[in-house]
Write a protein that holds these residues in place. Structure first.
Motif, PDB file in Angstrom:
ATOM      1  N   ARG A  39       2.451  10.430   0.918  1.00 45.49           N
ATOM      2  CA  ARG A  39       2.219  10.557   2.399  1.00 45.49           C
ATOM      3  C   ARG A  39       1.949   9.236   3.063  1.00 45.49           C
ATOM      4  N   LYS A  40       1.607   8.164   2.298  1.00 44.68           N
ATOM      5  CA  LYS A  40       1.397   6.833   2.921  1.00 44.68           C
ATOM      6  C   LYS A  40       2.904   6.432   3.339  1.00 44.68           C
ATOM      7  N   ASP A  65       4.108   7.498   6.574  1.00 43.55           N
ATOM      8  CA  ASP A  65       3.767   6.965   7.675  1.00 43.55           C
ATOM      9  C   ASP A  65       4.270   5.458   7.920  1.00 43.55           C
ATOM     10  N   ASP A 102       1.009  -1.154  -0.081  1.00 47.55           N
ATOM     11  CA  ASP A 102       0.115  -0.042   0.125  1.00 47.55           C
ATOM     12  C   ASP A 102       0.794   1.416   0.015  1.00 47.55           C
ATOM     13  N   PRO A 145      -1.535   3.181  -2.171  1.00 50.70           N
ATOM     14  CA  PRO A 145      -2.689   3.199  -1.350  1.00 50.70           C
ATOM     15  C   PRO A 145      -4.165   3.610  -1.818  1.00 50.70           C
ATOM     16  N   GLU A 198      -0.464  10.712  -2.928  1.00 47.44           N
ATOM     17  CA  GLU A 198      -0.890   9.705  -1.739  1.00 47.44           C
ATOM     18  C   GLU A 198       0.141   8.791  -1.587  1.00 47.44           C
TER      19      GLU A 198
END
Lengths: 270, 270
Positions: B158-159, B162, B138, B142, B155
């Motif tokens: 950002r993913k 994390d 993912d 994601p 995206e």
């Protein structure tokens, strides 16, 4: 302590579910199995004073063991089984939802008897339903579990569209076909996914379907005609099963709220 | 046909792995188990002419059965075991990576002997490693598996942040502590996660670590000091295990490419 209607008379240890107190979440798969079997259990965070600090001590500590000499737990849910430790006195602690279901399945008689292939099919279905559970979680948290939904809303709109349009139909088709496969081989009468009686595949798939109906009511309503066996007869029947029928109207059944399944109308079919 | 160095002499059926031909992917967890056990198997998409159409027929058809009277498969990998069907002649087909590992674990002697709790710990660790595997997927997808990375790049940035900053350390800490727990109880010598010999927990965790090192080399290098037991002694030792050592330098071991683990430098630690 949870006191489901007891239909089993064999001796069971006092199972202890270690999970968050306020949401059905992944703990619900374990609850449904125990409730369907009519076997009493302790839902530690809800049934014990300071129970949630016990859950956190066991499931979220940074040490080399969870408790009672067992290795660490990655995250809840976990199951604590008093007396099942290696010395026959201490407790065994196991984690990971499908692993707990595997452990309980045979003990709660929620797997086909004398049918090894059937047992692997039950686990296969539970694992697949839990994959959809994860994708449903990601539909409102595609970027990070640690961020608020509001901090990942544009991404959630994109992700949910894919989950609704591509993923949910793929999963529903698989479960519908498995149900029909079982019926075609002379088993289950469209009521059970594997064999001729309730297994933890049924309770696990049912919980995910129920959660999807809460999160995406328009989407799931629109899919009913495509998957009539699964979303009709099967879904309705599980709610009538002994143990589950009483549980689902009891206070032990928690409402969906801010857990895996959330109802944000903007993420549903428009 | 895959011909790993054979160290087991008991009779095994001709296991058939049903998976995509060009990537290690989730099939690799099954390959590593079979290779570690030194048990020959057929990697159908690679070893048979038109093998991939057989894989697709069994794993991706829209009918009520996969093949040989078995229920449908949701997606590859699947394992086909000739002669293990209910009639003792037809084949059994099972799916879901952790379920296949569960099936093979005992048969390949990749679980602790006479230790039920240990077997559940092995499955628990494999499931957790496979969760990280999904999160790594993912990190570059994601939004949707059906879209290109290029269509979900903001995206993914950002993913990935994390995954690298929050998730990977949480998983590594868990595996490091499990390894140390095992050593502390007098087992494994820091070489094995459960008990005193190689299990499919070791091969599965190892594969995810190896994939993370490919996808995020800077991130993983920076984490080495934090998790020295796992990323040092444990990681290096698995590569030296009998069966695996020969496999990892053979042509049967596929390079990472456009599968679960991908190296996009912009997603790595900067």
């Amino acid at each position: 302590m949870a006191q489901p209607s007891s239909k089993k008379h064999r001796n069971h240890p006092q199972y202890e579910l270690l999970y968050h107190p306020g949401i059905p979440g992944r703990g619900e798969f374990i609850r449904l199995a125990l409730e369907a079997a009519g076997v009493p259990y302790k839902d530690v965070a809800r049934d014990e004073q300071d129970g949630y600090s016990t859950v956190q001590q066991i499931c979220n500590n940074k040490g080399l063991e969870s408790t009672d000499g067992n290795p660490p737990v990655f995250s809840p849910p976990a199951l604590r089984i008093p007396g099942a430790g290696k010395d026959g006195k201490s407790a065994l602690v196991i984690a990971q939802t499908p692993n707990i279901l595997l452990y309980l399945g045979e003990r709660l008689e929620l797997v086909p008897e004398d049918d090894e292939a059937g047992r692997f099919y039950v686990q296969q279905l539970a694992l697949t339903a839990l994959d959809l559970n994860n994708e449903m979680h990601d539909s409102h948290h595609p970027i990070a579990g640690a961020l608020y939904y509001e901090d990942q809303k544009p991404e959630s709109l994109r992700k949910s569209q894919d989950v609704r349009e591509m993923r949910i139909p793929k999963f529903l088709s698989y479960f519908e076909r498995t149900l029909k496969h079982n019926e075609k081989t002379g088993n289950g009468q469209g009521l059970y996914l594997v064999g001729d009686k309730l297994t933890y595949a049924d309770t696990t798939v049912w919980q995910v379907l129920d959660g999807c109906m809460f999160a995406f009511p328009k989407e799931m309503e629109a899919r009913k005609q495509e998957f009539p066996a699964l979303l009709g007869k099967f879904y309705e029947n599980v709610k009538e099963e002994s143990g589950l029928k009483e549980y689902l109207v009891s206070k032990r059944r928690l409402p969906y709220s801010m857990g895996v399944f959330r109802h944000y109308p903007e993420l549903d079919r428009q």
